[in-house]
Scaffold this active site. Structure first.
Site, PDB file in Angstrom:
ATOM      1  N   ASN A  91      36.467  41.876 -24.228  1.00 49.64           N
ATOM      2  CA  ASN A  91      35.724  43.112 -24.027  1.00 49.64           C
ATOM      3  C   ASN A  91      34.237  42.787 -23.842  1.00 49.64           C
ATOM      4  O   ASN A  91      33.816  41.631 -23.975  1.00 49.64           O
ATOM      5  CB  ASN A  91      35.949  44.052 -25.214  1.00 49.64           C
ATOM      6  CG  ASN A  91      35.859  45.513 -24.804  1.00 49.64           C
ATOM      7  OD1 ASN A  91      35.043  45.883 -23.961  1.00 49.64           O
ATOM      8  ND2 ASN A  91      36.687  46.337 -25.400  1.00 49.64           N
ATOM      9  N   HIS A 121      22.677  24.478 -36.517  1.00 51.12           N
ATOM     10  CA  HIS A 121      21.296  24.025 -36.596  1.00 51.12           C
ATOM     11  C   HIS A 121      21.027  23.516 -38.003  1.00 51.12           C
ATOM     12  O   HIS A 121      21.641  23.996 -38.964  1.00 51.12           O
ATOM     13  CB  HIS A 121      20.341  25.166 -36.242  1.00 51.12           C
ATOM     14  CG  HIS A 121      20.579  25.693 -34.859  1.00 51.12           C
ATOM     15  ND1 HIS A 121      20.077  25.077 -33.741  1.00 51.12           N
ATOM     16  CD2 HIS A 121      21.297  26.739 -34.411  1.00 51.12           C
ATOM     17  CE1 HIS A 121      20.469  25.739 -32.658  1.00 51.12           C
ATOM     18  NE2 HIS A 121      21.211  26.757 -33.044  1.00 51.12           N
ATOM     19  N   GLY A 148      36.285  44.000 -32.884  1.00 51.93           N
ATOM     20  CA  GLY A 148      34.893  44.128 -32.467  1.00 51.93           C
ATOM     21  C   GLY A 148      33.902  43.671 -33.509  1.00 51.93           C
ATOM     22  O   GLY A 148      34.042  43.952 -34.691  1.00 51.93           O
ATOM     23  N   ALA A 166      37.615  44.023 -37.424  1.00 52.04           N
ATOM     24  CA  ALA A 166      36.276  44.272 -36.899  1.00 52.04           C
ATOM     25  C   ALA A 166      35.227  43.931 -37.945  1.00 52.04           C
ATOM     26  O   ALA A 166      35.372  44.263 -39.129  1.00 52.04           O
ATOM     27  CB  ALA A 166      36.151  45.733 -36.484  1.00 52.04           C
TER      28      ALA A 166
END
Length: 180
Positions: A91, A121, A148, A166
């Protein structure tokens, strides 16, 4: 003595081997620029099936079939380090920082704004200032739904038949047939 072409690929070779590398390397910077151009092209050819399928294949390392769909906008660091299986759906607003290899199985669905991060990092602020970073690969099995806004962190392996809810942040490996 190594030739100049070999020197060009030193940081990329270290990156893909999971070793510390300089992210600001000119060749890596050029590869990221090419990825951005290929990603922008996806939106342009979205309604032309043959061109769209070809654009996805040009962006990604490998694609399992011509049924892959990526809703624009999407973002990849390199694209070529991401490998998707059959019937992949992504999506809009998804991000894959594929400084290391990302393997995504068959029948995988990404909700909007899913983020897949292979890049790491340094935790030490002084080390971060050097521009040296590292990356660990991510593997996502078959028949996985990533809801999502979920975030998948470096080095994670997600098994088959998994549902990532999600907004989840996946920091560790997930076995088959689990809901996170």
């Amino acid at each position: 003595m190594a030739n100049n072409d070999d020197a060009k690929y030193v940081e990329q070779t270290k990156m893909l081997a999971g070793k510390p590398y300089f992210g600001g390397d000119p060749y890596l910077t050029e590869l990221r620029k090419q990825s951005q151009e290929r990603t922008a092209n996806l939106a342009v050819v979205r309604n032309e099936p043959e061109k769209y399928s070809a654009a996805i294949r040009e962006l990604l390392g490998t694609v399992g079939d011509d049924k892959a769909i990526m809703e624009s906008p999407v973002f990849f660091d390199y694209g070529c380090n991401t490998h998707v299986g059959k019937r992949f759906y992504m999506n809009a607003m998804c991000v894959i920082l594929d400084c290391a290899r990302v393997d995504i199985g068959d029948d995988v669905l990404f909700g909007p704004s899913v983020q897949v991060y292979t890049a790491e990092h340094p935790v030490d602020p002084a080390a971060r200032l050097t521009g040296v970073e590292s990356a660990r690969p991510i593997k996502i099995g078959d028949n996985v739904w990533v809801g999502g806004g979920a975030i998948i962190l470096p080095g994670v392996t997600i098994g088959n038949g998994v549902t990532i809810g999600a907004g989840s942040v996946v920091t560790k490996d997930v076995p088959d047939n689990v809901v996170v």
